[in-house]
Motif scaffolding. Sequence first.
Motif, PDB file in Angstrom:
ATOM      1  N   ARG A  99       0.813  -1.138   0.031  1.00  0.00           N
ATOM      2  CA  ARG A  99       0.006  -0.058  -0.178  1.00  0.00           C
ATOM      3  C   ARG A  99       0.940   1.302  -0.047  1.00  0.00           C
ATOM      4  O   ARG A  99       2.044   1.389   0.440  1.00  0.00           O
ATOM      5  N   ALA A 100       0.204   2.328  -0.444  1.00  0.00           N
ATOM      6  CA  ALA A 100       0.871   3.634  -0.421  1.00  0.00           C
ATOM      7  C   ALA A 100      -0.102   4.479  -0.421  1.00  0.00           C
ATOM      8  O   ALA A 100      -1.227   4.695  -0.751  1.00  0.00           O
ATOM      9  N   SER A 101       0.415   5.903   0.076  1.00  0.00           N
ATOM     10  CA  SER A 101      -0.581   6.872   0.342  1.00  0.00           C
ATOM     11  C   SER A 101       0.236   8.039   0.351  1.00  0.00           C
ATOM     12  O   SER A 101       1.339   8.391   0.854  1.00  0.00           O
ATOM     13  N   TRP A 102      -0.535   9.343   0.065  1.00  0.00           N
ATOM     14  CA  TRP A 102       0.047  10.603   0.054  1.00  0.00           C
ATOM     15  C   TRP A 102      -1.142  11.548   0.557  1.00  0.00           C
ATOM     16  O   TRP A 102      -2.076  11.536  -0.306  1.00  0.00           O
ATOM     17  N   GLY A 103      -0.992  12.720   1.223  1.00  0.00           N
ATOM     18  CA  GLY A 103      -2.014  13.513   1.429  1.00  0.00           C
ATOM     19  C   GLY A 103      -1.473  14.832   2.124  1.00  0.00           C
ATOM     20  O   GLY A 103      -0.258  14.731   2.823  1.00  0.00           O
ATOM     21  N   LYS A 104      -2.317  15.669   2.307  1.00  0.00           N
ATOM     22  CA  LYS A 104      -1.966  17.221   3.060  1.00  0.00           C
ATOM     23  C   LYS A 104      -3.144  17.378   4.050  1.00  0.00           C
ATOM     24  O   LYS A 104      -4.175  17.191   3.815  1.00  0.00           O
ATOM     25  N   LEU A 105      -2.586  17.811   5.169  1.00  0.00           N
ATOM     26  CA  LEU A 105      -3.461  18.354   6.296  1.00  0.00           C
ATOM     27  C   LEU A 105      -3.245  19.721   6.532  1.00  0.00           C
ATOM     28  O   LEU A 105      -1.813  20.126   6.703  1.00  0.00           O
ATOM     29  N   GLY A 106      -3.983  20.810   7.056  1.00  0.00           N
ATOM     30  CA  GLY A 106      -3.800  21.871   7.491  1.00  0.00           C
ATOM     31  C   GLY A 106      -3.924  21.871   9.144  1.00  0.00           C
ATOM     32  O   GLY A 106      -4.407  21.324   9.554  1.00  0.00           O
ATOM     33  N   ASN A 107      -3.087  22.829   9.511  1.00  0.00           N
ATOM     34  CA  ASN A 107      -3.108  23.037  11.058  1.00  0.00           C
ATOM     35  C   ASN A 107      -3.482  24.605  11.412  1.00  0.00           C
ATOM     36  O   ASN A 107      -2.888  25.333  10.933  1.00  0.00           O
ATOM     37  N   GLN A 108      -4.639  24.543  12.094  1.00  0.00           N
ATOM     38  CA  GLN A 108      -4.996  26.155  12.733  1.00  0.00           C
ATOM     39  C   GLN A 108      -4.780  26.250  14.077  1.00  0.00           C
ATOM     40  O   GLN A 108      -5.206  27.390  14.580  1.00  0.00           O
ATOM     41  N   GLU A 109      -3.941  25.142  14.665  1.00  0.00           N
ATOM     42  CA  GLU A 109      -3.915  25.529  15.974  1.00  0.00           C
ATOM     43  C   GLU A 109      -2.568  26.387  16.320  1.00  0.00           C
ATOM     44  O   GLU A 109      -1.449  25.954  16.696  1.00  0.00           O
ATOM     45  N   ILE A 110      -2.764  27.607  15.947  1.00  0.00           N
ATOM     46  CA  ILE A 110      -1.741  28.512  15.963  1.00  0.00           C
ATOM     47  C   ILE A 110      -2.158  29.611  16.967  1.00  0.00           C
ATOM     48  O   ILE A 110      -1.078  30.916  16.856  1.00  0.00           O
ATOM     49  N   GLY A 111      -2.786  29.548  17.749  1.00  0.00           N
ATOM     50  CA  GLY A 111      -3.334  30.618  18.475  1.00  0.00           C
ATOM     51  C   GLY A 111      -4.265  31.459  18.082  1.00  0.00           C
ATOM     52  O   GLY A 111      -4.604  31.239  16.761  1.00  0.00           O
ATOM     53  N   ASP A 112      -4.950  32.177  18.780  1.00  0.00           N
ATOM     54  CA  ASP A 112      -6.130  33.044  18.357  1.00  0.00           C
ATOM     55  C   ASP A 112      -5.474  34.357  17.711  1.00  0.00           C
ATOM     56  O   ASP A 112      -4.597  35.167  18.466  1.00  0.00           O
ATOM     57  N   TYR A 113      -5.971  34.767  16.540  1.00  0.00           N
ATOM     58  CA  TYR A 113      -5.646  35.782  15.625  1.00  0.00           C
ATOM     59  C   TYR A 113      -4.101  36.275  15.645  1.00  0.00           C
ATOM     60  O   TYR A 113      -3.587  37.720  16.243  1.00  0.00           O
ATOM     61  N   ALA A 114      -3.509  35.453  15.236  1.00  0.00           N
ATOM     62  CA  ALA A 114      -1.945  35.724  15.395  1.00  0.00           C
ATOM     63  C   ALA A 114      -1.538  36.991  14.345  1.00  0.00           C
ATOM     64  O   ALA A 114      -0.536  37.458  14.203  1.00  0.00           O
ATOM     65  N   TYR A 115      -2.676  37.006  13.258  1.00  0.00           N
ATOM     66  CA  TYR A 115      -2.358  37.894  12.052  1.00  0.00           C
ATOM     67  C   TYR A 115      -2.813  39.332  12.345  1.00  0.00           C
ATOM     68  O   TYR A 115      -2.637  40.420  11.795  1.00  0.00           O
ATOM     69  N   VAL A 116      -3.224  39.737  13.546  1.00  0.00           N
ATOM     70  CA  VAL A 116      -3.693  41.107  13.772  1.00  0.00           C
ATOM     71  C   VAL A 116      -2.905  41.798  14.975  1.00  0.00           C
ATOM     72  O   VAL A 116      -2.030  41.187  15.633  1.00  0.00           O
ATOM     73  N   GLU A 117      -2.799  42.951  15.013  1.00  0.00           N
ATOM     74  CA  GLU A 117      -2.093  43.887  15.728  1.00  0.00           C
ATOM     75  C   GLU A 117      -2.859  43.690  17.006  1.00  0.00           C
ATOM     76  O   GLU A 117      -4.159  43.649  17.383  1.00  0.00           O
ATOM     77  N   THR A 118      -2.167  43.716  18.182  1.00  0.00           N
ATOM     78  CA  THR A 118      -2.586  43.663  19.554  1.00  0.00           C
ATOM     79  C   THR A 118      -2.229  45.059  20.402  1.00  0.00           C
ATOM     80  O   THR A 118      -1.261  45.645  19.943  1.00  0.00           O
ATOM     81  N   MET A 119      -3.102  45.430  21.168  1.00  0.00           N
ATOM     82  CA  MET A 119      -2.887  46.646  21.843  1.00  0.00           C
ATOM     83  C   MET A 119      -3.040  46.162  23.616  1.00  0.00           C
ATOM     84  O   MET A 119      -3.586  45.390  23.724  1.00  0.00           O
ATOM     85  N   ALA A 120      -2.431  47.087  24.416  1.00  0.00           N
ATOM     86  CA  ALA A 120      -2.405  46.718  25.723  1.00  0.00           C
ATOM     87  C   ALA A 120      -2.319  48.087  26.728  1.00  0.00           C
ATOM     88  O   ALA A 120      -1.964  49.121  26.031  1.00  0.00           O
ATOM     89  N   ALA A 121      -2.703  48.141  27.691  1.00  0.00           N
ATOM     90  CA  ALA A 121      -2.864  49.187  28.548  1.00  0.00           C
ATOM     91  C   ALA A 121      -1.438  49.287  29.025  1.00  0.00           C
ATOM     92  O   ALA A 121      -1.054  48.542  30.115  1.00  0.00           O
ATOM     93  N   LEU A 122      -0.702  50.109  28.573  1.00  0.00           N
ATOM     94  CA  LEU A 122       0.676  50.182  29.014  1.00  0.00           C
ATOM     95  C   LEU A 122       1.250  51.881  28.874  1.00  0.00           C
ATOM     96  O   LEU A 122       0.717  52.639  27.932  1.00  0.00           O
ATOM     97  N   GLY A 123       1.743  52.153  30.021  1.00  0.00           N
ATOM     98  CA  GLY A 123       2.164  53.639  30.094  1.00  0.00           C
ATOM     99  C   GLY A 123       1.262  54.512  30.332  1.00  0.00           C
ATOM    100  O   GLY A 123      -0.071  54.131  30.807  1.00  0.00           O
ATOM    101  N   GLY A 124       1.465  55.703  30.912  1.00  0.00           N
ATOM    102  CA  GLY A 124       0.655  56.669  31.287  1.00  0.00           C
ATOM    103  C   GLY A 124       0.499  58.146  30.673  1.00  0.00           C
ATOM    104  O   GLY A 124       1.827  58.329  30.087  1.00  0.00           O
ATOM    105  N   TYR A 125      -0.398  58.721  30.612  1.00  0.00           N
ATOM    106  CA  TYR A 125      -0.516  60.070  29.868  1.00  0.00           C
ATOM    107  C   TYR A 125      -1.188  60.898  30.688  1.00  0.00           C
ATOM    108  O   TYR A 125      -2.223  60.694  31.383  1.00  0.00           O
ATOM    109  N   TYR A 126      -0.804  62.232  30.734  1.00  0.00           N
ATOM    110  CA  TYR A 126      -1.474  63.357  31.686  1.00  0.00           C
ATOM    111  C   TYR A 126      -2.144  64.085  30.775  1.00  0.00           C
ATOM    112  O   TYR A 126      -1.604  64.575  29.503  1.00  0.00           O
ATOM    113  N   PHE A 127      -3.346  64.311  31.151  1.00  0.00           N
ATOM    114  CA  PHE A 127      -4.304  65.481  30.729  1.00  0.00           C
ATOM    115  C   PHE A 127      -4.594  66.607  31.629  1.00  0.00           C
ATOM    116  O   PHE A 127      -5.364  66.030  32.554  1.00  0.00           O
ATOM    117  N   GLY A 128      -3.977  67.478  31.375  1.00  0.00           N
ATOM    118  CA  GLY A 128      -4.030  68.638  32.639  1.00  0.00           C
ATOM    119  C   GLY A 128      -3.052  68.011  33.830  1.00  0.00           C
ATOM    120  O   GLY A 128      -2.128  67.492  33.807  1.00  0.00           O
TER     121      GLY A 128
END
Length: 441
Positions: A69-98
């Motif tokens: 017997r012989a076989s060949w095939g392809k499979l995809g993997n989506q287990e790469i974490g959520d939304y690795a393709y997007v920019e992420t933002m975080a609450a970092l640093g402080g800013y003064y207004f007045g």
Amino acid sequence: MSDAVNCEYCVNYSYDDRYLFEFNIRHDGSSRMPKANRYATFPSFSAAWLISSESFMEDIDWLSSLKLRASWGKLGNQEIGDYAYVETMAALGGYYFGDEKYIGMRKTKIANEDIKWETTAITDIGLDASFLQSRINVAFDWYDKTTSDILLQLPMPNIFLGSLGVPYQNAGKVRNRGWELSINYNDGVGDWQWQAGVSLAGVKNQILDMKGQESIGNHTINREGEAIDSYYGLKALGIYRTEEDLTRYPAIINGQTPQLGDVIYEDFDQSGNITEDGDRQIIGNPFPKLQYSCNLGFSWKDLDVTTFWQGIAGLNRFSWDETVISNGGNKTSRWLDRWSPENPNGRMPRLGNTNNDIYSSFWLTKSDYLRLKNIEIGYTFRNKTWISKMGIKSLRLYLAATNLLTLTPLEDYDPEKQSSDTRNDVHPNTKTCSFGVNVKF
């Protein structure tokens, strides 16, 4: 959270029960991929030839069946974490207004909307055979499993990044090429029945592409042409035991002059100074050359015994406790045979020098093992008057044990451990014994 969809189609064809064909195609989608590459198609096919059904095989009585017997095939993997393709933002640093200070939001990672599915292509060639009226069954497989477009965060100059995280890229390619063999035998005479099975497997892991980059950890490295997480450290040449050794290997170690009883390291860059940055090299990998298992069992009338053995060969693991005492632990008995002026041939280095605790081949220990993983002994009472009166058809008593016996050159520690457990911190496998009763009414 992520959403995934898939469609699969399959076609089977058999000609004269000798030639078998199958074709599959999958179309998968996942919200973990950017919109442009959200969906991907993965085909596979297999074929088999039942050789034993051919007319020229009719007179071979000892051969029950033979299939190629012989076989060949392809499979995809989506287990790469959520939304690795997007920019992420975080609450970092402080800013003064007045006069008021507010928590600010800023980007933490660069986006890459061109990432796509990781893809694994598998080629397999196999042979199945059975002999002596199927009392002996053999299966052999050779395979090549190559995973492409692996998502990596490749190093980039800080001048382009600033404080932002590195974006993911489809940059990696890894191949696992190996073989598997299994042989099973079942037979019996009169009240005796017995069975035996052996499985062997070997694999070679290799990184084929990282876009010329490499990733270095505390004691591992990912480098093109080498195995994933290859051991990376200094190469030890022995222990300084004589003044002649100090003269032959005079290299300074992290700014310190070596003394008798210290570990000798190879001056890989020939700079005259031993440093982890300049003299580390690949000293092994975490993949065994051979994995094997064996199941043995027999029964006689109402008595049955089954055992399962497993093991590996051709493997080294990091195993040391040089600094374990600083974590509140004790040293093992092997340190009784350490170097000292009274014991210049001791197998362990002298105490008190942290340079002896560097990740090196000195601490790579042969970790082959053969373990009796499971054993069970049982006896079944059936058709007995005393159990029939209780409405019981059969009653089986059994005694079972796990990890009862281990044969290994590794001292003090459990050889069946993960490769990252360099200091044997993970709790070892325990021996367990149990008694049980199975009742059928």
